[in-house]
Design a protein around this motif. Structure first.
Motif, PDB file in Angstrom:
ATOM      1  N   LEU A 279      -3.046   0.410   0.989  1.00  0.00           N
ATOM      2  CA  LEU A 279      -4.003  -0.343   0.309  1.00  0.00           C
ATOM      3  C   LEU A 279      -3.523  -1.581   0.101  1.00  0.00           C
ATOM      4  O   LEU A 279      -4.337  -2.759   0.393  1.00  0.00           O
ATOM      5  CB  LEU A 279      -4.613   0.684  -0.576  1.00  0.00           C
ATOM      6  CG  LEU A 279      -5.958   0.492  -0.953  1.00  0.00           C
ATOM      7  CD1 LEU A 279      -6.653   1.221   0.124  1.00  0.00           C
ATOM      8  CD2 LEU A 279      -6.073   1.188  -2.480  1.00  0.00           C
ATOM      9  N   ALA A 280      -2.615  -1.629  -0.622  1.00  0.00           N
ATOM     10  CA  ALA A 280      -2.169  -2.885  -1.306  1.00  0.00           C
ATOM     11  C   ALA A 280      -1.784  -4.035  -0.152  1.00  0.00           C
ATOM     12  O   ALA A 280      -2.119  -5.086  -0.258  1.00  0.00           O
ATOM     13  CB  ALA A 280      -1.112  -2.557  -2.310  1.00  0.00           C
TER      14      ALA A 280
ATOM     15  N   VAL B  66      -7.146  -3.511  -6.724  1.00  0.00           N
ATOM     16  CA  VAL B  66      -6.925  -3.934  -5.249  1.00  0.00           C
ATOM     17  C   VAL B  66      -8.259  -4.228  -4.712  1.00  0.00           C
ATOM     18  O   VAL B  66      -8.159  -5.284  -3.987  1.00  0.00           O
ATOM     19  CB  VAL B  66      -5.923  -2.956  -4.801  1.00  0.00           C
ATOM     20  CG1 VAL B  66      -5.574  -3.566  -3.280  1.00  0.00           C
ATOM     21  CG2 VAL B  66      -4.680  -3.012  -5.671  1.00  0.00           C
ATOM     22  N   LEU B  67      -9.164  -3.351  -4.472  1.00  0.00           N
ATOM     23  CA  LEU B  67     -10.136  -3.533  -3.454  1.00  0.00           C
ATOM     24  C   LEU B  67     -11.357  -4.152  -4.169  1.00  0.00           C
ATOM     25  O   LEU B  67     -12.043  -4.699  -3.319  1.00  0.00           O
ATOM     26  CB  LEU B  67     -10.463  -1.834  -3.175  1.00  0.00           C
ATOM     27  CG  LEU B  67      -9.672  -1.241  -2.218  1.00  0.00           C
ATOM     28  CD1 LEU B  67     -10.349   0.359  -2.128  1.00  0.00           C
ATOM     29  CD2 LEU B  67      -9.632  -2.027  -0.991  1.00  0.00           C
TER      30      LEU B  67
ATOM     31  N   ALA C 203       0.374  10.001  -1.439  1.00  0.00           N
ATOM     32  CA  ALA C 203      -0.458   8.914  -2.543  1.00  0.00           C
ATOM     33  C   ALA C 203       0.400   7.718  -2.519  1.00  0.00           C
ATOM     34  O   ALA C 203      -0.303   6.720  -2.369  1.00  0.00           O
ATOM     35  CB  ALA C 203      -0.231   9.752  -3.943  1.00  0.00           C
TER      36      ALA C 203
ATOM     37  N   LEU D 291     -11.483  -7.685  -3.078  1.00  0.00           N
ATOM     38  CA  LEU D 291     -11.605  -7.805  -1.484  1.00  0.00           C
ATOM     39  C   LEU D 291     -12.852  -7.722  -1.216  1.00  0.00           C
ATOM     40  O   LEU D 291     -13.431  -8.343  -0.121  1.00  0.00           O
ATOM     41  CB  LEU D 291     -10.639  -6.880  -1.000  1.00  0.00           C
ATOM     42  CG  LEU D 291     -10.319  -6.694   0.402  1.00  0.00           C
ATOM     43  CD1 LEU D 291      -9.568  -8.091   0.817  1.00  0.00           C
ATOM     44  CD2 LEU D 291      -9.961  -5.655   1.012  1.00  0.00           C
TER      45      LEU D 291
ATOM     46  N   LEU E 154      -5.396  14.648  -3.867  1.00  0.00           N
ATOM     47  CA  LEU E 154      -4.585  13.251  -3.385  1.00  0.00           C
ATOM     48  C   LEU E 154      -5.133  12.229  -4.239  1.00  0.00           C
ATOM     49  O   LEU E 154      -4.603  11.403  -4.793  1.00  0.00           O
ATOM     50  CB  LEU E 154      -4.782  13.096  -1.942  1.00  0.00           C
ATOM     51  CG  LEU E 154      -4.176  11.806  -1.294  1.00  0.00           C
ATOM     52  CD1 LEU E 154      -2.608  11.937  -1.518  1.00  0.00           C
ATOM     53  CD2 LEU E 154      -4.384  11.663   0.262  1.00  0.00           C
TER      54      LEU E 154
ATOM     55  N   VAL F 215       3.860  -3.134  -6.608  1.00  0.00           N
ATOM     56  CA  VAL F 215       2.579  -2.200  -6.671  1.00  0.00           C
ATOM     57  C   VAL F 215       2.900  -0.686  -6.139  1.00  0.00           C
ATOM     58  O   VAL F 215       2.536   0.317  -6.810  1.00  0.00           O
ATOM     59  CB  VAL F 215       1.179  -2.561  -6.042  1.00  0.00           C
ATOM     60  CG1 VAL F 215       0.223  -1.537  -5.706  1.00  0.00           C
ATOM     61  CG2 VAL F 215       0.903  -3.893  -6.763  1.00  0.00           C
TER      62      VAL F 215
ATOM     63  N   LEU G 188      -0.326   5.797   0.780  1.00  0.00           N
ATOM     64  CA  LEU G 188      -1.814   5.200   0.826  1.00  0.00           C
ATOM     65  C   LEU G 188      -1.929   3.943  -0.172  1.00  0.00           C
ATOM     66  O   LEU G 188      -2.572   2.924   0.315  1.00  0.00           O
ATOM     67  CB  LEU G 188      -2.798   6.417   0.103  1.00  0.00           C
ATOM     68  CG  LEU G 188      -4.204   6.195  -0.040  1.00  0.00           C
ATOM     69  CD1 LEU G 188      -4.865   6.168   1.735  1.00  0.00           C
ATOM     70  CD2 LEU G 188      -4.990   7.381  -0.766  1.00  0.00           C
ATOM     71  N   ALA G 189      -1.177   4.132  -1.286  1.00  0.00           N
ATOM     72  CA  ALA G 189      -1.363   2.982  -2.284  1.00  0.00           C
ATOM     73  C   ALA G 189      -0.556   1.823  -1.463  1.00  0.00           C
ATOM     74  O   ALA G 189      -1.149   0.446  -1.625  1.00  0.00           O
ATOM     75  CB  ALA G 189      -0.348   3.283  -3.686  1.00  0.00           C
TER      76      ALA G 189
ATOM     77  N   LEU H   3      -5.384   1.270  -9.522  1.00  0.00           N
ATOM     78  CA  LEU H   3      -5.136   0.577  -8.439  1.00  0.00           C
ATOM     79  C   LEU H   3      -6.086   0.257  -7.417  1.00  0.00           C
ATOM     80  O   LEU H   3      -6.249  -0.748  -6.806  1.00  0.00           O
ATOM     81  CB  LEU H   3      -3.661   1.203  -7.887  1.00  0.00           C
ATOM     82  CG  LEU H   3      -3.146   0.267  -6.733  1.00  0.00           C
ATOM     83  CD1 LEU H   3      -2.219  -0.774  -7.665  1.00  0.00           C
ATOM     84  CD2 LEU H   3      -2.132   1.253  -6.074  1.00  0.00           C
ATOM     85  N   LEU H   4      -6.673   1.730  -7.088  1.00  0.00           N
ATOM     86  CA  LEU H   4      -7.484   1.406  -6.038  1.00  0.00           C
ATOM     87  C   LEU H   4      -8.673   0.673  -6.416  1.00  0.00           C
ATOM     88  O   LEU H   4      -8.899  -0.407  -5.619  1.00  0.00           O
ATOM     89  CB  LEU H   4      -8.158   2.897  -6.172  1.00  0.00           C
ATOM     90  CG  LEU H   4      -8.070   3.615  -4.676  1.00  0.00           C
ATOM     91  CD1 LEU H   4      -6.697   3.744  -4.199  1.00  0.00           C
ATOM     92  CD2 LEU H   4      -8.663   5.182  -4.952  1.00  0.00           C
TER      93      LEU H   4
ATOM     94  N   VAL I 248      -4.097  11.994  -7.781  1.00  0.00           N
ATOM     95  CA  VAL I 248      -2.607  11.403  -7.794  1.00  0.00           C
ATOM     96  C   VAL I 248      -2.572  10.129  -7.753  1.00  0.00           C
ATOM     97  O   VAL I 248      -1.753   9.283  -8.228  1.00  0.00           O
ATOM     98  CB  VAL I 248      -1.885  12.158  -6.961  1.00  0.00           C
ATOM     99  CG1 VAL I 248      -0.422  11.801  -6.804  1.00  0.00           C
ATOM    100  CG2 VAL I 248      -1.832  13.656  -7.392  1.00  0.00           C
ATOM    101  N   VAL I 249      -3.127   9.356  -6.297  1.00  0.00           N
ATOM    102  CA  VAL I 249      -3.311   8.054  -6.388  1.00  0.00           C
ATOM    103  C   VAL I 249      -3.862   7.218  -7.594  1.00  0.00           C
ATOM    104  O   VAL I 249      -4.760   7.692  -8.352  1.00  0.00           O
ATOM    105  CB  VAL I 249      -4.050   7.543  -5.267  1.00  0.00           C
ATOM    106  CG1 VAL I 249      -3.958   5.894  -5.148  1.00  0.00           C
ATOM    107  CG2 VAL I 249      -3.752   8.245  -3.964  1.00  0.00           C
ATOM    108  N   PRO I 250      -3.110   6.362  -8.216  1.00  0.00           N
ATOM    109  CA  PRO I 250      -3.350   5.565  -9.694  1.00  0.00           C
ATOM    110  C   PRO I 250      -5.030   5.149  -9.201  1.00  0.00           C
ATOM    111  O   PRO I 250      -5.142   4.298  -8.395  1.00  0.00           O
ATOM    112  CB  PRO I 250      -2.598   4.637  -9.808  1.00  0.00           C
ATOM    113  CG  PRO I 250      -1.358   5.106  -9.028  1.00  0.00           C
ATOM    114  CD  PRO I 250      -1.612   5.877  -8.086  1.00  0.00           C
TER     115      PRO I 250
ATOM    116  N   ALA J 206      -5.093  -5.243   1.313  1.00  0.00           N
ATOM    117  CA  ALA J 206      -5.981  -5.951   0.196  1.00  0.00           C
ATOM    118  C   ALA J 206      -5.522  -7.049  -0.296  1.00  0.00           C
ATOM    119  O   ALA J 206      -6.106  -8.159  -0.617  1.00  0.00           O
ATOM    120  CB  ALA J 206      -6.528  -4.854  -0.562  1.00  0.00           C
ATOM    121  N   LEU J 207      -3.977  -7.044  -0.742  1.00  0.00           N
ATOM    122  CA  LEU J 207      -3.390  -8.259  -1.428  1.00  0.00           C
ATOM    123  C   LEU J 207      -2.960  -9.354  -0.464  1.00  0.00           C
ATOM    124  O   LEU J 207      -2.750  -9.058   0.595  1.00  0.00           O
ATOM    125  CB  LEU J 207      -2.409  -7.766  -2.380  1.00  0.00           C
ATOM    126  CG  LEU J 207      -2.563  -6.665  -3.088  1.00  0.00           C
ATOM    127  CD1 LEU J 207      -1.396  -6.181  -3.911  1.00  0.00           C
ATOM    128  CD2 LEU J 207      -3.672  -7.226  -4.149  1.00  0.00           C
TER     129      LEU J 207
END
Lengths: 333, 681, 301
Positions: free
Chosen positions: A26-27, C150-151, A19, C154, C138, A298, A22-23, C146-147, C141-143, A30-31
């Protein structure tokens, strides 16, 4: 036995690593931290920007895999990198975590305990005025988002302050500057903290009460007519005693599962509370970090959140085991 | 001395439907009153009304006096001082009736403390004493265990210990043995008997099982639609029942003792949920001797025999001879068929094994061992023949049936249906074979899709095989199983249990199978309905020549329908043979014990029986005893000398023929069979 | 977002015995549930106001009245104006439309995904089941904040709906899977299999009708979760972006001045609460009607 516990923990660790990675990825994709320099006047030269970004491991011209490698190596040593300002993430993380925990824990503890009691009470008084009031209240509260509730409470508090002609309620930040150096010294500081904590606590407690009372009421209704409550009465216990000693104790068990679920609920609620009450906690930091493209922050917060969710899951399992002998002895197939 | 006096007790739930209507009886010290009725007769409402534990929306009128003290209308606070001290209750399902999270010792100690104010240590010590009294081995240690760590029989002992904790004046027991296997039921009834002797309490035993009442009660009260329709001394009522409903109940029972020819008489229709308002005798629609006067109002009980034998019937002249009311039908003649040996084999099972892993724990799920659910069984079923698999819960009989139904390769051993080995079947062949093998499940409430109409349910087998149901076939099938054409448009929840089971049977028969597997097809039905479904199954077999594999735990039911019987214990067949041989001369001690434990619905026979009850509980299914699996409970093993006993301990007995007679096919898996002496006779 | 995730499934409760909810006549049974009716009526009213309301108002949501800044209610502006002179009523109705549309579309998408993943995992069993459920865990569990946060920028404004759906399906999928697994073992499903019915027939005839009710309930709960999630994100500045408005941005914009000038805040907040309340009522009512085993007990409607 220990081996099974370890396997479970290992699975959780894998989930947390996945997790967090992945975060991060992703960040990182994307950021766009580079854009922070766009509105600087004068815009620093490209080479300076690159050097600054590289130092922070934020340079989008470095391959993602390399950046991830650098970051992961740091994390393995317990170092989440640097913030946009160049300060270590770790120190700030712990400080912010402290703020968030101070903000949320009184409301969470108070709210869940009161919620469970109110829910159980409503179930016992099923159909009566008290039950209708509690049920309706929790219904209404569940429909009010945290950020609306926070603002509503602030409006009420402002009116109260006006009415009393004194500044009793405070809702911006954690303390008023200089409160600890007033005439009452440290005691004054403590009182000031309590004053600032009051509204956030009420906000969080109310959402928790709404949630827990609703579920506890349902669970309690399940055992209201349970055979074992009838047995307890057949032994000579009064109705209410039988319900409390045998019914509530049993109806608490499924609540442990809800506990894990409600944790995510609580964390998000806390985020909005920080925003609404101007506390500089994790939630506020995350919002800032996303806006600023601060990838390391993040990722660090994501890691902490993932660990938090998994820890809540584990805690609810353990709690389940503590409350339910069927799980403890492992006989429930 | 009369301890408990109930007069004109009426229980009414909120909408005004009376569940109990004007019931009255007396019970003296040390006396047992058996209250008998089918589901919906109001017997449980009666029990709860006596102890004041009905839900708050129920209205109770009339009088319940315990030692002269009125209980009806008292507040919860006042009643709670009496409940558990003077008036105790034993509930039906001991798993849900005990609080799952507290140790049983504490639960019993609580009952002691509430009324005596004893300290916790003293109350706990008393709890251990009580557990010892009801025969729980290692009471001091077991007192700290929680209910889920006990077997059903042991839990019921705990319930009884709790009930007698304060030496009650009266005990109300609501179906105390219904959830238990017969051998355990016998043990629990013994405990209840001992408890009665220890406390001298008056006991009200509520049950649907006429056999239990015959062996245990002094007086009986039969309930129907909320009324006591007949009551009197047990022997008198069983010998000379005078209310048609009682007669129907008694006549509809399958009896093991009776000569094989007579069949139980079916009583048509179900017990009405609510009697027609002001409509007279509620049994009228099902009563064969109903006259015009029955329609007036509820008949009052009239004295019909000695010792206060009363029957609530206006036409008692017509009921002097039970056989005239519900004549026992003659045995349906079995069409002449070639002898068994010459008929084709429909199902052949050899060395079938089904083991499954057992996991324990929800927090830490781990494999705790392997359950040997079916551990190498073999038998065959021939055309137009019924083989019954009997045994107590957990013996593997249903697992065996499911393994056969899968029509797939078993873990070990082989299954052949109509000569085709299921291990070698291709999917298309397997599907085609399913047309010949159909199943009827135990629970008619869960085996029919609640969202489908009866017509669609019955026609489903056609659709499943891509066929169109021939015109009128659904009607024909409905007719075949004794349902009306109007039932085709209904949903399952609009039917009674017996009707649903008939729908299940019609569905199974739709494709004219050659083998029907029946998993406890009547276990969920009331006795009077059972008889009708059994009649149907018997008639179908005789007419259509289908072979049945009949799984059941009820030995009386099996005795009635089966040609051959296989007795299972812990995944093995311990004895197999023709019904006459196995029931008449059981060779295996377990078969003997099972037969002994079945209560006979005849007080005189039942009380004369000498039985050696089985000891203890089923061993842990993951760790069967070495050697003979039945050893740990075997009364014969317990009586053996050391040399003979060693054989049981070291060698797993294999089935072997019990007789050299060519006509006999009785086999048993026992080193020291009971009937061997008579071999060759 | 996990907000309100817990408000739906009862994770500790197995799907249990088949519901006696046999015969269709569904509309009538829904009509008997006071909650469902109240929810439906409220929701219908909200829709009517949100979509028909602008036709009656002479102010568009993006019009600016340069003669009225931050005014209270008047005949000209029924709910007053904002600091920048926009009509509060028009803005609120615009935000309500956005919220309703986003809520419904997210619910349809996420429940569809939940149904797909849940049934596949439940039926396939074995490795595929484990992989799918691990992925579900999964994502839990990932916040999820945030998903989306952040996305969303974009991928552009249109991505908000699929993104919200992508973080809301997991709990639904878990309960669909649990139900599928238990349905597979029900006696009437077994009976159909042993009659010779193939898997497709078993699924279509016996499993889907039972799942349908679960999915309907799941979808109705998802609507309220999606509405709150969208407004929450917009409140924090990650959802709907200016110049467009949603109830979340309106609450955020109005809160600072709320003690002095409550109208902009109060109107948006009230709409938000009403939407969630209506959908919760409808969802609970439907659960009572469709799935008598779960949800509040008898005597509760």
């Amino acid at each position: 036995m220990a081996a099974f516990l370890l396997r479970r923990l290992a699975n959780y660790a894998v989930l947390a690593v996945a997790a967090t990675s992945l975060a991060y990825l992703l960040a990182a994709v994307a950021l766009d931290p580079r854009s922070n320099f766009d509105d600087r006047a004068p815009r620093p030269p490209e080479s300076v920007v690159d050097a600054r970004l590289t130092r922070l491991n934020l340079n989008d011209r470095t391959a993602l895999a390399v950046r991830y490698g650098t970051w992961a190596a740091g994390v393995l040593h317990g170092d989440f990198g640097r913030t946009w300002e160049g300060r270590p993430v770790n120190a700030e993380l712990w400080r912010r975590l402290g703020v968030s925990v101070r903000l949320m824990s009184p409301g969470a503890v108070l709210g869940s305990a009161l919620g469970i009691l109110l829910g159980a009470y409503a179930a016992i008084r099923q159909g009566r005025a008290a039950d209708r009031f509690i049920t309706f209240g929790s219904y209404l509260l569940l429909a009010v988002p945290v950020f609306v509730l926070a603002v509503l409470l602030q409006i009420v508090a402002a009116k109260a302050n006006d009415a009393m002609g004194m500044h009793l309620f405070a809702w911006v930040g954690e303390t008023s500057p200089g409160a600890a150096y007033g005439p009452f010294g440290a005691l004054g500081g403590l009182a000031d903290r309590a004053r600032h904590l009051f509204l956030p606590t009420v906000t969080i407690a109310m959402t928790q009460i709404a949630f827990y009372s609703r579920y506890q009421r349902g669970l309690m209704l399940d055992v209201l007519h349970a055979d074992f409550v009838r047995t307890a009465r057949a032994k000579g216990l009064r109705h209410r005693t039988a319900l409390l000693r045998h019914g509530l104790r049993t109806a608490l068990i499924p609540m442990t599962t809800y506990f894990a679920y409600s944790f995510g609920f609580l964390v998000l609620g806390g985020m909005f509370c920080e925003q609404a009450f101007g506390w500089h906690g994790m939630g506020e930091w995350l919002v800032e970090a996303v806006s600023r493209g601060d990838v390391n922050v993040v990722a660090a917060i994501s890691c902490l959140a993932a660990c938090g969710v998994l820890a809540a899951g584990l805690a609810s399992d353990v709690l389940h085991g503590v409350l339910d002998p069927r799980v403890r002895s492992g006989a429930a197939a | 001395m009369t301890l408990l006096v109930v007069r004109d007790l009426t229980v009414r739930y909120a909408p005004g439907v009376p569940a109990v209507r004007g019931v009255g009886f007396d019970v003296g010290a040390g006396e047992v009153l058996g209250v008998v009725g089918e589901s919906g007769s109001g017997k449980t409402a009666l029990a709860l009304a006596m102890v004041g534990l009905l839900p708050p929306d129920a209205r109770v009128t009339g009088s319940v006096r315990l030692r002269g003290e009125e209980l009806v209308g008292r507040s919860d606070a006042e009643l709670s001082r009496i409940r558990g001290r003077d008036l105790a209750m034993v509930f039906q399902d001991p798993l849900s009736a005990l609080t799952p999270v507290h140790p049983v010792g504490d639960q019993i100690a609580e009952a002691v403390r509430i009324h005596s104010g004893a300290t916790w240590p003293a109350a706990r010590a008393r709890a251990v004493e009580l557990l010892d009294l009801v025969g729980i081995p290692g009471a001091a240690r077991r007192a700290r265990a929680c209910p889920h760590e006990f077997s059903g029989g042991m839990r019921q002992r705990v319930m009884i210990a709790m009930a007698i904790a304060n030496d009650p004046v009266a005990i109300v027991a609501d179906e105390p043995t219904t959830a238990l296997d017969v051998t355990v039921q016998a043990q629990v009834l013994d405990v209840l008997k001992a408890a009665k002797e220890a406390t001298g309490a008056a006991i009200v035993l509520i049950t649907h099982d006429l056999g239990v009442v015959a062996g245990f009660a002094d007086r009986i009260m039969v309930m129907h639609a909320g009324r006591a329709v007949e009551s009197g001394p047990v022997e008198e009522v069983y010998r000379r029942p005078r209310m048609p409903y009682t007669i129907g109940l008694l006549q509809s029972l399958p009896r093991m003792g009776a000569a094989g020819a007579a069949r139980p008489a079916p009583v048509d229709g179900a017990s009405p949920e609510a009697p027609a308002a002001g409509g007279g005798c509620a049994f009228r629609p099902r009563c064969p001797v109903a006259v015009d006067a029955c329609g007036g109002r509820d008949p009052e009980p009239v004295l019909v025999g000695p010792s206060g034998h009363t029957a609530a019937c206006v036409n008692t002249e017509a009921t002097a001879d039970p056989d005239a009311v519900f004549p026992l039908p003659d045995a349906v003649p079995r069409p002449a068929r070639p002898p068994r040996r010459e008929r084709p084999v429909v199902l052949e099972v050899d060395g079938l094994v089904r083991h499954h892993p057992l996991y324990r724990g929800t927090l830490l799920r781990r494999r705790a061992g392997t359950v040997h659910a079916v551990d190498g069984i073999g038998f065959d079923v021939r055309e137009a023949e019924t083989l019954a698999l009997v045994g107590e819960s957990g013996c593997g009989k249903t697992t065996a049936l499911m393994e056969i139904l899968r029509l797939a390769r078993p873990q070990r051993g082989s299954v052949a249906v109509l000569g085709q080995d299921t291990a070698a079947l291709r999917p298309a062949r397997r599907k085609a074979l399913r047309r010949d093998v159909q199943v009827v499940f135990q629970d008619p409430f869960t085996s029919l899709d609640p969202r489908m109409r009866v017509a669609d349910i019955i026609a489903e087998p056609f659709a499943a095989h891509g066929l169109r149901a021939p015109r009128g076939r659904v009607r024909e099938l409905l007719d075949l199983v004794g349902l009306e054409p109007a039932h085709a448009g209904r949903y399952p929840h609009g039917l009674s249990g017996g009707q649903r089971q008939r729908v299940g049977i019609a569905r199974a028969l739709a494709l004219e199978p050659r083998l029907l597997l029946l998993d406890e097809p009547v276990a969920a039905l009331d006795v009077s309905v059972q008889a009708g479904v059994m009649d149907l199954l018997e008639g179908l077999r005789n007419r259509l020549g289908i072979a049945y594999l009949f799984v059941a735990h009820d030995l009386a039911v099996v005795h009635r329908i089966a040609d051959r019987v296989a007795v299972m214990y812990m995944g093995r067949i311990v004895e197999i043979g023709s019904v006459d041989e196995v029931y008449g001369r059981p060779a295996h001690p377990y078969t003997r014990a099972l037969l002994d434990a079945v209560p006979l619905p005849d007080p005189r026979l039942e009380r004369r029986r000498r039985r050696v009850p089985l000891r203890g509980d089923l061993p842990d299914p993951t760790a069967p005893p070495a050697g003979c699996r039945f050893r740990s409970r075997c009364p014969r093993y317990a009586a053996l000398g050391a040399v003979d006993a060693r054989r049981c301990e070291e060698h797993d007995p294999m089935p072997r023929p019990m007789s050299t007679d060519r006509e006999s096919d009785q086999w048993a898996a026992c080193h020291h069979p009971l009937a061997e002496a008579g071999a060759g006779s | 977002m996990t907000t309100g995730l817990a408000a739906r499934t009862a994770p500790g409760r197995p799907a249990g015995t088949p519901s006696p909810a046999g015969p269709p006549r569904l509309p009538r049974r829904i009509a008997r549930s006071r909650r469902a009716v109240a929810g439906l009526v409220l929701l219908a009213a909200l829709f009517a106001v949100a979509f028909a309301g602008p036709l009656l108002s002479r102010w568009g949501w993006d019009d600016t009245d340069f003669t009225a800044f931050r005014q209270g209610p008047s005949a000209r502006h029924w709910l007053g104006t904002t600091q920048s002179g926009r009509d509060v009523l028009a803005l609120t109705l615009r935000g309500t439309r956005r919220s309703l549309v986003i809520g419904l579309s997210v619910a349809v998408l996420s429940t569809g995904l939940a149904g797909l993943v849940g049934t596949v995992a439940g039926f396939a069993g074995g490795r595929l089941d484990r992989i799918l459920m691990w992925g579900t865990d999964l994502l839990l569990v990932v916040p999820s904040f945030l998903l989306v946060a952040v996305l969303a920028p974009l991928l552009g404004g249109g991505a908000l709906v699929p993104l919200l759906a992508a973080v809301l399906w997991m709990v639904g999928a878990r309960s669909v899977r649990a139900m599928t697994v238990s349905l597979r073992e029900r006696e009437y499903v077994l009976a159909a299999r042993f009659l010779g019915a193939g898997p497709a027939r078993v699924i279509v005839r016996h499993v889907l009708p039972q799942l349908a009710s679960l999915l309907v309930v799941d979808a109705s709960v998802n609507v309220s979760v999606a509405v709150v999630a969208e407004s929450g994100l917009s409140y924090l500045g990650f959802g709907v972006r200016p110049p467009d408005v949603s109830l979340g941005t309106l609450v955020a914009a109005g809160q600072g001045a709320a003690p002095a000038c409550p109208w902009p805040f109060a109107a948006a907040a009230a709409m938000l609460v009403l939407i969630v309340l209506a959908v919760n009522l409808l969802g609970d009512g439907l659960r009572d009607v469709l799935d008598p085993e779960a949800g509040p007990r008898r005597g509760d409607r």
